[in-house]
Design a protein around this motif. Structure first.
Motif, PDB file in Angstrom:
ATOM      1  N   PRO A 198     -70.618 121.921 -73.135  1.00 44.42           N
ATOM      2  CA  PRO A 198     -71.814 121.432 -73.825  1.00 44.42           C
ATOM      3  C   PRO A 198     -72.988 121.276 -72.861  1.00 44.42           C
ATOM      4  O   PRO A 198     -72.801 121.033 -71.663  1.00 44.42           O
ATOM      5  CB  PRO A 198     -71.368 120.071 -74.388  1.00 44.42           C
ATOM      6  CG  PRO A 198     -69.873 120.125 -74.410  1.00 44.42           C
ATOM      7  CD  PRO A 198     -69.476 121.014 -73.273  1.00 44.42           C
ATOM      8  N   ASP A 199     -74.195 121.440 -73.387  1.00 44.36           N
ATOM      9  CA  ASP A 199     -75.386 121.365 -72.540  1.00 44.36           C
ATOM     10  C   ASP A 199     -75.515 120.005 -71.871  1.00 44.36           C
ATOM     11  O   ASP A 199     -75.924 119.909 -70.711  1.00 44.36           O
ATOM     12  CB  ASP A 199     -76.640 121.649 -73.370  1.00 44.36           C
ATOM     13  CG  ASP A 199     -76.696 123.094 -73.829  1.00 44.36           C
ATOM     14  OD1 ASP A 199     -76.018 123.930 -73.202  1.00 44.36           O
ATOM     15  OD2 ASP A 199     -77.393 123.393 -74.808  1.00 44.36           O
ATOM     16  N   ARG A 200     -75.192 118.941 -72.582  1.00 44.47           N
ATOM     17  CA  ARG A 200     -75.318 117.606 -72.003  1.00 44.47           C
ATOM     18  C   ARG A 200     -74.366 117.414 -70.831  1.00 44.47           C
ATOM     19  O   ARG A 200     -74.732 116.828 -69.803  1.00 44.47           O
ATOM     20  CB  ARG A 200     -75.065 116.535 -73.072  1.00 44.47           C
ATOM     21  CG  ARG A 200     -75.310 115.118 -72.581  1.00 44.47           C
ATOM     22  CD  ARG A 200     -75.106 114.112 -73.678  1.00 44.47           C
ATOM     23  NE  ARG A 200     -73.749 114.146 -74.192  1.00 44.47           N
ATOM     24  CZ  ARG A 200     -73.283 113.278 -75.095  1.00 44.47           C
ATOM     25  NH1 ARG A 200     -74.090 112.364 -75.589  1.00 44.47           N
ATOM     26  NH2 ARG A 200     -72.044 113.360 -75.523  1.00 44.47           N
ATOM     27  N   SER A 201     -73.143 117.912 -70.963  1.00 41.25           N
ATOM     28  CA  SER A 201     -72.180 117.801 -69.865  1.00 41.25           C
ATOM     29  C   SER A 201     -72.625 118.632 -68.673  1.00 41.25           C
ATOM     30  O   SER A 201     -72.507 118.191 -67.518  1.00 41.25           O
ATOM     31  CB  SER A 201     -70.798 118.257 -70.342  1.00 41.25           C
ATOM     32  OG  SER A 201     -70.342 117.459 -71.420  1.00 41.25           O
ATOM     33  N   ALA A 202     -73.158 119.832 -68.932  1.00 39.29           N
ATOM     34  CA  ALA A 202     -73.648 120.663 -67.829  1.00 39.29           C
ATOM     35  C   ALA A 202     -74.828 120.000 -67.130  1.00 39.29           C
ATOM     36  O   ALA A 202     -74.944 120.075 -65.897  1.00 39.29           O
ATOM     37  CB  ALA A 202     -74.059 122.034 -68.360  1.00 39.29           C
ATOM     38  N   ARG A 203     -75.680 119.329 -67.879  1.00 44.67           N
ATOM     39  CA  ARG A 203     -76.824 118.648 -67.269  1.00 44.67           C
ATOM     40  C   ARG A 203     -76.362 117.475 -66.413  1.00 44.67           C
ATOM     41  O   ARG A 203     -76.884 117.228 -65.320  1.00 44.67           O
ATOM     42  CB  ARG A 203     -77.786 118.180 -68.357  1.00 44.67           C
ATOM     43  CG  ARG A 203     -79.060 117.556 -67.819  1.00 44.67           C
ATOM     44  CD  ARG A 203     -80.063 117.302 -68.926  1.00 44.67           C
ATOM     45  NE  ARG A 203     -79.554 116.351 -69.907  1.00 44.67           N
ATOM     46  CZ  ARG A 203     -79.244 116.661 -71.151  1.00 44.67           C
ATOM     47  NH1 ARG A 203     -79.371 117.915 -71.568  1.00 44.67           N
ATOM     48  NH2 ARG A 203     -78.794 115.740 -71.993  1.00 44.67           N
ATOM     49  N   ARG A 204     -75.380 116.733 -66.878  1.00 40.86           N
ATOM     50  CA  ARG A 204     -74.856 115.611 -66.100  1.00 40.86           C
ATOM     51  C   ARG A 204     -74.184 116.094 -64.825  1.00 40.86           C
ATOM     52  O   ARG A 204     -74.315 115.476 -63.766  1.00 40.86           O
ATOM     53  CB  ARG A 204     -73.870 114.798 -66.934  1.00 40.86           C
ATOM     54  CG  ARG A 204     -74.473 114.057 -68.107  1.00 40.86           C
ATOM     55  CD  ARG A 204     -73.498 113.074 -68.677  1.00 40.86           C
ATOM     56  NE  ARG A 204     -73.135 112.080 -67.681  1.00 40.86           N
ATOM     57  CZ  ARG A 204     -72.004 111.377 -67.708  1.00 40.86           C
ATOM     58  NH1 ARG A 204     -71.114 111.576 -68.652  1.00 40.86           N
ATOM     59  NH2 ARG A 204     -71.751 110.487 -66.787  1.00 40.86           N
TER      60      ARG A 204
ATOM     61  N   ARG B 220     -68.270 121.155 -58.040  1.00 37.18           N
ATOM     62  CA  ARG B 220     -69.037 122.149 -57.288  1.00 37.18           C
ATOM     63  C   ARG B 220     -68.560 123.568 -57.593  1.00 37.18           C
ATOM     64  O   ARG B 220     -69.367 124.497 -57.664  1.00 37.18           O
ATOM     65  CB  ARG B 220     -68.949 121.854 -55.796  1.00 37.18           C
ATOM     66  CG  ARG B 220     -69.696 120.595 -55.389  1.00 37.18           C
ATOM     67  CD  ARG B 220     -69.837 120.439 -53.891  1.00 37.18           C
ATOM     68  NE  ARG B 220     -68.561 120.088 -53.271  1.00 37.18           N
ATOM     69  CZ  ARG B 220     -67.900 120.858 -52.430  1.00 37.18           C
ATOM     70  NH1 ARG B 220     -68.394 122.048 -52.112  1.00 37.18           N
ATOM     71  NH2 ARG B 220     -66.763 120.467 -51.906  1.00 37.18           N
ATOM     72  N   ALA B 221     -67.270 123.740 -57.800  1.00 33.04           N
ATOM     73  CA  ALA B 221     -66.737 125.062 -58.116  1.00 33.04           C
ATOM     74  C   ALA B 221     -67.182 125.511 -59.504  1.00 33.04           C
ATOM     75  O   ALA B 221     -67.587 126.670 -59.690  1.00 33.04           O
ATOM     76  CB  ALA B 221     -65.211 125.041 -58.032  1.00 33.04           C
ATOM     77  N   VAL B 222     -67.121 124.617 -60.480  1.00 38.77           N
ATOM     78  CA  VAL B 222     -67.537 124.974 -61.840  1.00 38.77           C
ATOM     79  C   VAL B 222     -69.018 125.333 -61.861  1.00 38.77           C
ATOM     80  O   VAL B 222     -69.437 126.319 -62.482  1.00 38.77           O
ATOM     81  CB  VAL B 222     -67.232 123.816 -62.806  1.00 38.77           C
ATOM     82  CG1 VAL B 222     -67.851 124.079 -64.176  1.00 38.77           C
ATOM     83  CG2 VAL B 222     -65.725 123.623 -62.947  1.00 38.77           C
ATOM     84  N   ALA B 223     -69.837 124.528 -61.166  1.00 36.52           N
ATOM     85  CA  ALA B 223     -71.273 124.808 -61.133  1.00 36.52           C
ATOM     86  C   ALA B 223     -71.568 126.144 -60.465  1.00 36.52           C
ATOM     87  O   ALA B 223     -72.427 126.908 -60.920  1.00 36.52           O
ATOM     88  CB  ALA B 223     -72.003 123.673 -60.412  1.00 36.52           C
ATOM     89  N   ALA B 224     -70.858 126.451 -59.387  1.00 38.23           N
ATOM     90  CA  ALA B 224     -71.086 127.714 -58.680  1.00 38.23           C
ATOM     91  C   ALA B 224     -70.687 128.911 -59.538  1.00 38.23           C
ATOM     92  O   ALA B 224     -71.398 129.923 -59.575  1.00 38.23           O
ATOM     93  CB  ALA B 224     -70.302 127.723 -57.367  1.00 38.23           C
ATOM     94  N   VAL B 225     -69.568 128.808 -60.254  1.00 38.17           N
ATOM     95  CA  VAL B 225     -69.132 129.917 -61.105  1.00 38.17           C
ATOM     96  C   VAL B 225     -70.122 130.132 -62.250  1.00 38.17           C
ATOM     97  O   VAL B 225     -70.487 131.271 -62.575  1.00 38.17           O
ATOM     98  CB  VAL B 225     -67.713 129.637 -61.644  1.00 38.17           C
ATOM     99  CG1 VAL B 225     -67.332 130.661 -62.700  1.00 38.17           C
ATOM    100  CG2 VAL B 225     -66.702 129.675 -60.510  1.00 38.17           C
ATOM    101  N   ARG B 226     -70.570 129.047 -62.867  1.00 35.57           N
ATOM    102  CA  ARG B 226     -71.546 129.182 -63.962  1.00 35.57           C
ATOM    103  C   ARG B 226     -72.845 129.805 -63.467  1.00 35.57           C
ATOM    104  O   ARG B 226     -73.426 130.668 -64.123  1.00 35.57           O
ATOM    105  CB  ARG B 226     -71.810 127.809 -64.580  1.00 35.57           C
ATOM    106  CG  ARG B 226     -70.669 127.297 -65.446  1.00 35.57           C
ATOM    107  CD  ARG B 226     -70.917 125.845 -65.844  1.00 35.57           C
ATOM    108  NE  ARG B 226     -72.198 125.679 -66.525  1.00 35.57           N
ATOM    109  CZ  ARG B 226     -72.377 125.822 -67.847  1.00 35.57           C
ATOM    110  NH1 ARG B 226     -71.349 126.157 -68.616  1.00 35.57           N
ATOM    111  NH2 ARG B 226     -73.557 125.625 -68.387  1.00 35.57           N
ATOM    112  N   ARG B 227     -73.315 129.358 -62.303  1.00 37.94           N
ATOM    113  CA  ARG B 227     -74.555 129.904 -61.757  1.00 37.94           C
ATOM    114  C   ARG B 227     -74.420 131.382 -61.447  1.00 37.94           C
ATOM    115  O   ARG B 227     -75.297 132.182 -61.807  1.00 37.94           O
ATOM    116  CB  ARG B 227     -74.925 129.130 -60.498  1.00 37.94           C
ATOM    117  CG  ARG B 227     -76.173 129.650 -59.787  1.00 37.94           C
ATOM    118  CD  ARG B 227     -76.181 129.189 -58.363  1.00 37.94           C
ATOM    119  NE  ARG B 227     -74.993 129.655 -57.654  1.00 37.94           N
ATOM    120  CZ  ARG B 227     -74.496 129.087 -56.560  1.00 37.94           C
ATOM    121  NH1 ARG B 227     -75.082 128.023 -56.043  1.00 37.94           N
ATOM    122  NH2 ARG B 227     -73.414 129.572 -55.977  1.00 37.94           N
TER     123      ARG B 227
END
Length: 313
Positions: A224-230, A274-281
């Motif tokens: 969800p967008d809210r979880s990604a923003r947090r 950090r891993a989830v954010a890097a993969v999404r980016r």
């Protein structure tokens, strides 16, 4: 999902039995408990949650202070013009009773403090001088544009809320409300929306080492967008957090997003985020580049004239 990976992010980076990675007992003695810090959502009539940003208390306070200064200046100017006109009428022989003079002054104050703000807010669709400077706008609770009725209710309640109590009621209600609403907003069914575009987030860093194979098979697209923003906000603020606060925040957010990630790697909560954010980016950037390449291939076809029609411009 491995059993070890699931236990890592169950609570604040600790294992399910309440024992930390260094073997020390977990503080508090309660495993798996976390504070619910979810923010209030804006839901329209169709049941769709909007991703909007309500204005914070500080922004609203500065905006209201600017509006108050502007209103006082306008009130003094209008009152001076009215009194000057009355003085000229008296000099020309007109007779004005004290009761009429008091009524004129009160009507002028009400017009400046109530009807002028209401008119400005209606014409500008929720704006004012202070809100224009702070990039805020008054909208309905469902995210729609506020109208004359909302502006009139806010102005009438604001007359007592601001000028009768020197802003005390507005400050109290704004501090205790989730969207920093004042009493007029609660009655009118409105709130202040922050229209300022968020600043570009800094580079969140590369993929943590050892997770290259996991990154090729991980499913992280259903978040969800809210979880990604947090998660993004945590990664930006993490270097400035105390170790205990960082551990707690990482565990809270990891528990929130773990149902949107599969499989879950056997790492601590901070590394997991950090891993989830890097993969999404990386995947979003790859999708952007792929779309750009496809558009570049078909651009000559889209821009050429049909059937050899001559270029005249």
């Amino acid at each position: 999902m491995t059993q070890a990976g699931a236990s890592v992010i169950q609570s604040d980076g600790m294992t399910a039995d309440g024992i930390g990675r260094n073997g020390a007992p977990r503080a508090g003695g309660v495993a798996g408990t976390a504070l619910d810090v979810s923010d209030e959502q804006v839901v329209v009539g169709e049941g769709v949650a909007l991703d909007v940003r309500p204005a914070g208390f500080l922004l609203r306070a500065v905006s209201s202070l600017i509006d108050a200064v502007v209103t006082i200046v306008i009130a003094i100017a209008v009152l001076w013009v009215v009194l000057w006109a009355i003085a000229n009428a008296v000099d020309n022989g007109a007779r004005i009773e004290n009761a009429a003079l008091i009524a004129i002054v009160l009507a002028t104050q009400i017009a400046v403090l109530v009807f002028v703000p209401c008119l400005i807010e209606t014409i500008t669709r929720g704006k004012s001088v202070g809100r224009y400077i702070m990039r805020l706008r008054i909208v309905r609770d469902d995210g729609g544009a506020a109208g004359f009725r909302h502006a009139l209710i806010r102005a009438l309640v604001g007359f007592f809320e601001f000028w009768s109590t020197s802003g005390g009621i507005a400050m109290i209600t704004g501090l205790v409300n989730a969207r920093s609403k004042r009493l007029g907003d609660i009655i009118a069914g409105t709130y202040a929306q922050n229209e300022a575009a968020p600043r570009l987030s800094p580079n969140l860093g590369p993929l943590p080492p050892g997770l290259e194979r996991w990154a090729t098979i991980a499913d992280v697209a259903r978040m969800p967008d809210r979880s990604a923003r947090r998660m993004r906000d945590y990664l930006i603020q993490a270097p400035r957090l105390e170790p205990g606060a960082r551990l707690h925040a990482a565990g809270t957010i990891a528990r929130e997003i773990k149902d949107s990630v599969h499989p879950i790697p056997d790492v601590d909560a901070d590394t997991f985020l950090r891993a989830v954010a890097a993969v999404r980016r990386d995947r979003e950037w790859a999708a952007i580049e792929l779309r750009r390449a496809r558009l570049a291939r078909v651009e000559p076809i889209l821009e050429q004239l049909p059937h050899g029609f001559p270029q005249r411009g």
